[in-house]
Enzyme design. Structure first.
Site, PDB file in Angstrom:
ATOM      1  N   GLY A  72       0.766  -1.276  -0.015  1.00  0.00           N
ATOM      2  CA  GLY A  72       0.249  -0.094  -0.124  1.00  0.00           C
ATOM      3  C   GLY A  72       0.778   1.120  -0.050  1.00  0.00           C
ATOM      4  O   GLY A  72       0.567   2.353  -0.660  1.00  0.00           O
ATOM      5  N   ASP A 131      -0.304  -0.536  13.636  1.00  0.00           N
ATOM      6  CA  ASP A 131       0.716  -1.762  13.657  1.00  0.00           C
ATOM      7  C   ASP A 131       0.996  -2.301  14.893  1.00  0.00           C
ATOM      8  O   ASP A 131       1.535  -3.614  14.796  1.00  0.00           O
ATOM      9  CB  ASP A 131       1.894  -1.514  12.868  1.00  0.00           C
ATOM     10  CG  ASP A 131       1.839  -0.981  11.534  1.00  0.00           C
ATOM     11  OD1 ASP A 131       0.571  -1.514  10.909  1.00  0.00           O
ATOM     12  OD2 ASP A 131       2.578  -0.607  10.623  1.00  0.00           O
ATOM     13  N   SER A 174      -5.799   7.392   5.680  1.00  0.00           N
ATOM     14  CA  SER A 174      -4.389   6.969   5.789  1.00  0.00           C
ATOM     15  C   SER A 174      -3.378   7.947   5.967  1.00  0.00           C
ATOM     16  O   SER A 174      -3.629   8.925   4.899  1.00  0.00           O
ATOM     17  CB  SER A 174      -4.386   6.113   4.511  1.00  0.00           C
ATOM     18  OG  SER A 174      -2.886   5.626   4.641  1.00  0.00           O
TER      19      SER A 174
END
Length: 427
Positions: free
Chosen positions: A90, A308, A163
């Protein structure tokens, strides 16, 4: 597939290089004028896609052991074939889409099945607003995408809620716009530390960027020529979280070297979170040591900037005493897979009590979990988190599609075996 059995672990491993720094270092080196030197980058599936994309856009790259030399383009993007394969990355498709928009000729960016599900709409709209020709060929403005024509500049807004890669992409690309770019972020920016890493490396290359303290407004000077960078890629806290979390989970002691707590990486926050769970954490010179204590306790953590870390923290919460809440993480639904749903679905197979909400996970710790066969959804962080869970599950745990692990941590299985984990790849 991975087979994992209950294990005690101990010893020392070296953190792999940061994936985030590696991506950005090669992108900036490709844009710079002259030769950059990048030492000890992460060489994995995702970063290989960025390296190939940099070559496609005109960079010359030579590898000499752990040292990579990149002769940049001085911002003059001249595609060699007009096609970039982002594979499963990504970061690559989003940031390189913005950079490639500065090409006079159109560039098409494609990727695998997972990438074709990644939202691109806000970025494509922003590139169009800045004067480029940009379009999506996938449904709902998803990849493939086609960009080109060059950025003119001006005022542009983009959401920070989906994002941070969109913001990093525009910061990189805007240095080559014909005029200054005034970038305004709407909504709360999630994963802000990744934008800080982008700014750190851009400024190392001499980029002229003004921003406010909250990183909601930026002014990027147009038509800049970046200077070469000379850097050593730091160790990755996002990856180190797995062996460190495994130490806390198994009441073991593990030391991970090649970690600089002064790094801009937001995921160094894992050290404080492991302390909150009840582990003993020692920060040493260029290393961290974690010792698990008898029993963990649940935590409540707002993780908008640290998505994450959620997979390994969810595993810890599954067996910790009391409740664990991991909040402000709706953007986890737009990763390699819908990580909120994947974590809830698979951890329940182990006996965990976990509730999936639109933007958080609520977990009630259980005394023990049982081995099972788990899907990783071809997601490297899912696979590593489930492998860690298998260290304390009763019986055997099988993690399917673990071949994705080298995306961020090529030596994960080897390192865990070095620490004493009963873990093996099986066909």
């Amino acid at each position: 597939m991975l087979r994992v059995k209950p294990s005690k672990i101990s010893g020392e491993v070296v953190a792999p290089p940061s994936k985030s720094y590696t991506h950005r270092a090669f992108m900036i080196a490709m844009l710079a004028k002259g030769e950059s030197t990048i030492k000890n980058p992460l060489v994995g599936y995702d970063t290989a896609a960025t390296i190939e994309a940099a070559k496609e856009l005109g960079a010359e790259i030579i590898q000499e052991d752990d040292v990579w030399r990149v002769r940049g383009t001085a911002g003059n993007i001249r595609p060699r074939t007009g096609s970039i394969d982002a594979r499963n990355s990504g970061t690559t498709i989003r940031m390189m889409s913005a950079i490639a928009a500065n090409s006079a000729k159109p560039v098409k960016l494609i990727g695998d099945e997972s990438i074709q599900k990644r939202p691109m709409g806000p970025l494509i709209e922003a590139l169009e607003a800045l004067g480029a020709k940009a379009r999506c060929e996938g449904k709902g403005c998803r990849p493939p995408v086609v960009v080109g024509g060059g950025l003119i500049g001006g005022d542009v807004e983009i959401t920070g809620g989906m994002s941070s890669q969109f913001i990093s992409a525009l910061l990189l690309a805007a240095t080559r716009a014909k005029q200054d770019v005034n970038l305004t972020i709407t909504e709360e920016m999630r994963s802000k530390p990744y934008v800080e890493i982008t700014l750190e490396l851009l400024e190392a290359a001499g980029a002229k960027i003004k921003r406010d303290r909250e990183l909601m407004k930026f002014k990027i000077e147009g038509n800049q020529i970046l200077r070469p960078i000379d850097m050593t890629v730091p160790g990755d806290f996002s990856s180190a979280a797995f062996p460190l979390g495994a130490a806390a989970l198994t009441e073991s002691t593990v030391k991970v070297s090649n970690l600089d707590t002064k790094s801009a990486q937001g995921d160094k926050r894992v050290l404080g979170l492991l302390r909150d769970f009840g582990a003993d954490v020692k920060v040493l010179r260029n290393a961290v040591e974690v010792s698990g204590t008898e029993g963990l306790n649940g935590v409540e953590a707002e993780l908008g900037d640290n998505p994450d870390l959620v997979p390994v923290l969810a595993v810890l919460g599954s067996v910790a005493d009391g409740s664990t809440r991991l909040t402000n993480i709706p953007h986890l639904r737009f990763k390699e897979t819908d990580r909120l749903r994947a974590l809830a679905t698979e951890l329940r197979k182990l006996g965990a009590e976990i509730e999936e909400l639109p933007d958080e996970l609520k977990i009630e710790g259980v005394k023990s979990i049982k081995g099972s066969k788990l899907k990783s959804y071809d997601d490297h962080r899912m696979a590593m988190a489930f492998a860690v869970a298998g260290l304390v599950a009763k019986g055997e745990t099988i993690v399917e599609n673990a071949e994705s692990i080298p995306v961020s941590y090529p030596g994960f299985v080897e390192d865990m075996r070095k620490l004493g984990a009963k873990i093996e790849l099986i066909s």
